[in-house]
Design a protein around this motif. Structure first.
Motif, short mmCIF file in Angstrom:
data_model
loop_
_atom_site.label_atom_id
_atom_site.label_comp_id
_atom_site.label_asym_id
_atom_site.label_seq_id
_atom_site.Cartn_x
_atom_site.Cartn_y
_atom_site.Cartn_z
N MET A 1 21.16 68.80 88.61
CA MET A 1 20.81 68.26 87.30
C MET A 1 19.51 67.45 87.47
N PHE A 2 18.59 67.68 86.57
CA PHE A 2 17.31 67.00 86.63
C PHE A 2 17.39 65.62 86.03
N GLY A 3 16.78 64.64 86.71
CA GLY A 3 16.56 63.34 86.13
C GLY A 3 15.15 63.31 85.57
N GLY A 61 22.74 52.48 88.83
CA GLY A 61 24.04 53.09 88.59
C GLY A 61 25.16 52.49 89.41
N ASP A 62 24.86 52.10 90.64
CA ASP A 62 25.91 51.56 91.49
C ASP A 62 26.19 50.08 91.22
N GLN A 63 25.40 49.45 90.34
CA GLN A 63 25.58 48.03 90.07
C GLN A 63 26.17 47.76 88.68
N VAL A 64 26.51 48.80 87.95
CA VAL A 64 27.10 48.60 86.63
C VAL A 64 28.61 48.78 86.71
N HIS A 65 29.30 48.29 85.71
CA HIS A 65 30.76 48.38 85.66
C HIS A 65 31.19 49.84 85.65
N TRP A 66 32.35 50.12 86.23
CA TRP A 66 32.82 51.51 86.33
C TRP A 66 33.00 52.17 84.96
N ARG A 72 28.29 56.73 80.79
CA ARG A 72 27.01 57.39 81.07
C ARG A 72 27.22 58.85 81.46
N GLY A 73 28.22 59.09 82.27
CA GLY A 73 28.47 60.44 82.76
C GLY A 73 29.09 61.36 81.73
N SER A 74 29.66 60.80 80.66
CA SER A 74 30.34 61.65 79.68
C SER A 74 29.52 61.96 78.43
N ILE A 79 28.47 65.76 74.01
CA ILE A 79 27.54 66.35 73.05
C ILE A 79 27.55 67.87 73.15
N THR A 80 27.59 68.39 74.37
CA THR A 80 27.63 69.84 74.56
C THR A 80 28.90 70.44 73.96
N TYR A 81 30.05 69.81 74.20
CA TYR A 81 31.31 70.32 73.63
C TYR A 81 31.28 70.28 72.10
#
Length: 134
Positions: A1-3, A61-66, A72-74, A79-81
């Protein structure tokens, strides 16, 4: 996946011919080389400052709350679904205006192009992640 940074780096080789033609207008070889070096330095500074801006604005990303990491990951998959579901509903029910279906088609192309575009380009032999040698 491109950033975003990878996307900018992938676009730069496509812009290289235009940059080279602009630099070819400089008659003096020493001035041309100096301009090329300055251009490369400016691109590197822009990439670095953009990365720093994104990290400062959004945080690492590693310093934010889970829960923020999950959110962020969803976003893109949800949107695609939704887009795919709306298009399938319109296709099967024939209850959706033709202009709306055209818009949904284009949005689905964008969304699926995000997910599978890099793979399609690689299959066509247009691997954007490879650096071209000068």
């Amino acid at each position: 996946m491109f950033g975003v940074i990878e996307m900018i780096q992938a676009l730069l080789p496509m812009l290289q011919p235009a940059i080279s033609k602009a630099l070819d207008m400089i008659p003096d070889p020493a001035a041309k080389e100096k301009a090329r070096q300055q251009m490369e330095n400016e691109i590197q500074k822009a990439e670095s400052s953009f990365r720093d801006f994104v990290v400062a604005y959004e945080g690492r990303g590693d310093q934010v709350h889970w829960s923020i990491q999950i959110l962020r990951g969803s976003v893109r998959p949800v949107i695609t679904y939704v887009l795919a579901g709306a298009f399938i509903y319109g296709f099967l029910s024939r209850n959706v205006d033709n202009d709306a279906m055209e818009m949904l088609w284009q949005l689905n192309l964008l969304s699926l192009g995000f997910w599978y575009g890099e793979r399609a380009l690689k299959n066509l032999g247009l691997d954007m992640s490879k650096k071209k040698s000068s």
